[in-house]
Design a protein around this motif. Structure first.
Motif, mmCIF file in Angstrom:
data_model
loop_
_atom_site.group_PDB
_atom_site.id
_atom_site.type_symbol
_atom_site.label_atom_id
_atom_site.label_comp_id
_atom_site.label_asym_id
_atom_site.label_seq_id
_atom_site.Cartn_x
_atom_site.Cartn_y
_atom_site.Cartn_z
ATOM 1 N N LEU A 1 0.751 -1.242 -0.036
ATOM 2 C CA LEU A 1 0.036 -0.035 -0.260
ATOM 3 C C LEU A 1 0.873 1.337 0.246
ATOM 4 N N ALA A 2 1.932 1.256 0.749
ATOM 5 C CA ALA A 2 2.975 2.460 1.000
ATOM 6 C C ALA A 2 3.327 2.463 -0.651
ATOM 7 N N ALA A 3 3.713 1.488 -1.354
ATOM 8 C CA ALA A 3 4.488 1.602 -2.636
ATOM 9 C C ALA A 3 3.406 2.094 -3.724
ATOM 10 N N LEU A 4 2.062 1.574 -3.636
ATOM 11 C CA LEU A 4 1.141 2.027 -4.367
ATOM 12 C C LEU A 4 0.848 3.596 -4.023
ATOM 13 N N ALA A 5 0.795 4.101 -2.975
ATOM 14 C CA ALA A 5 0.614 5.371 -2.553
ATOM 15 C C ALA A 5 1.912 6.227 -3.276
ATOM 16 N N ARG A 6 3.012 6.083 -2.957
ATOM 17 C CA ARG A 6 4.368 6.718 -3.385
ATOM 18 C C ARG A 6 4.036 6.721 -5.043
ATOM 19 N N LEU A 7 3.838 5.513 -5.776
ATOM 20 C CA LEU A 7 3.599 5.491 -7.168
ATOM 21 C C LEU A 7 2.664 6.495 -7.612
ATOM 22 N N MET A 8 1.459 6.643 -6.960
ATOM 23 C CA MET A 8 0.387 7.567 -7.445
ATOM 24 C C MET A 8 1.057 8.902 -7.074
ATOM 25 N N THR A 9 1.789 9.180 -6.197
ATOM 26 C CA THR A 9 2.406 10.671 -5.832
ATOM 27 C C THR A 9 3.358 10.908 -7.025
ATOM 28 N N VAL A 10 4.227 9.882 -7.321
ATOM 29 C CA VAL A 10 5.047 9.980 -8.307
ATOM 30 C C VAL A 10 4.524 10.541 -9.718
ATOM 31 N N PHE A 11 3.491 9.665 -9.960
ATOM 32 C CA PHE A 11 2.642 9.803 -11.339
ATOM 33 C C PHE A 11 2.047 11.378 -11.316
ATOM 34 N N VAL A 12 1.215 11.627 -10.304
ATOM 35 C CA VAL A 12 0.568 12.831 -10.235
ATOM 36 C C VAL A 12 1.389 14.141 -10.191
ATOM 37 N N MET B 1 9.785 17.526 -5.544
ATOM 38 C CA MET B 1 9.072 16.652 -4.951
ATOM 39 C C MET B 1 8.816 15.097 -5.497
ATOM 40 N N THR B 2 8.671 15.251 -6.764
ATOM 41 C CA THR B 2 8.583 14.090 -7.801
ATOM 42 C C THR B 2 9.890 13.116 -7.568
ATOM 43 N N LEU B 3 10.963 13.782 -7.653
ATOM 44 C CA LEU B 3 12.135 12.927 -7.318
ATOM 45 C C LEU B 3 12.311 12.400 -5.897
ATOM 46 N N VAL B 4 11.972 13.261 -4.814
ATOM 47 C CA VAL B 4 11.987 12.502 -3.539
ATOM 48 C C VAL B 4 10.984 11.397 -3.393
ATOM 49 N N ALA B 5 9.730 11.466 -3.977
ATOM 50 C CA ALA B 5 8.741 10.422 -4.028
ATOM 51 C C ALA B 5 9.356 9.179 -4.971
ATOM 52 N N ALA B 6 9.937 9.514 -5.646
ATOM 53 C CA ALA B 6 10.504 8.590 -6.652
ATOM 54 C C ALA B 6 11.736 7.661 -5.798
#
Length: 172
Positions: free
Chosen positions: A91-102, A147-152
């Motif tokens: 779930l944490a990975a999916l949330a971060r994936l969505m963050t990176v995408f958005v 922020m995208t880079l940190v989330a990735a």
């Protein structure tokens, strides 16, 4: 700390200091405007333009990466805390994936708009002054992009199980 983690950490904190400086500059600018206007009848041209197109953009968008770095964005995980650790990780990975995408989409859109504004030399007329506003659009790109880079990087840590050198997230 790895070079990647150290670089993101320095960039994030550097931009956050810029955000702090802009809060102070905005406060001084507005105070000077109000003081001069009410005591001497003098207005500073461009105060509203600078506040809305520079200071506020820095204050709002630059700290996003710091919040991501510290793990301090709003999260509602009351139910997820009861899940098994493996499911929590997914779930944490999916949330971060969505963050990176958005945030990646937002970064690309902001870049396209910033370049477009730069090409036309976007300005705002205030009184007799013409004030350039296109540079402020690149601040939005920097904040969202970082922020995208940190989330990735956080996503890569979750998926790989390796520490990539980012500071530990602060507990809520």
């Amino acid at each position: 700390m790895t070079a990647l983690g150290q670089g993101l950490d320095r960039a994030t904190y550097g931009l956050s200091w810029l955000g702090s400086l802009c809060v102070i500059l905005m406060m001084l600018h507005i105070t000077a405007e109000v003081t001069l206007r009410y005591l001497f009848g003098i207005t500073l041209p461009g105060t509203l333009v600078f506040v809305g197109n520079y200071y506020m953009i820095v204050v709002v968008f630059v700290p996003l990466a710091l919040l991501e770095l510290r793990g301090r964005h709003i999260a509602v995980d009351v139910v997820a805390r009861g899940f098994p650790p493996g499911l929590q990780r997914v779930l944490a990975a999916l949330a971060r994936l969505m963050t990176v995408f958005v945030m990646g989409l937002l970064t690309v859109a902001a870049w396209q708009q910033a370049v477009g504004k730069m090409r036309v030399g976007a300005t705002i007329e205030q009184g007799t002054a013409s004030i350039l506003i296109w540079p402020g659009h690149f601040i939005l790109v920097a904040g969202c992009g970082l922020m995208t880079l940190v989330a990735a990087c956080r996503l890569a840590e979750i998926v790989s199980g390796r520490d990539l050198g980012l500071p530990a997230e602060e507990p809520a």
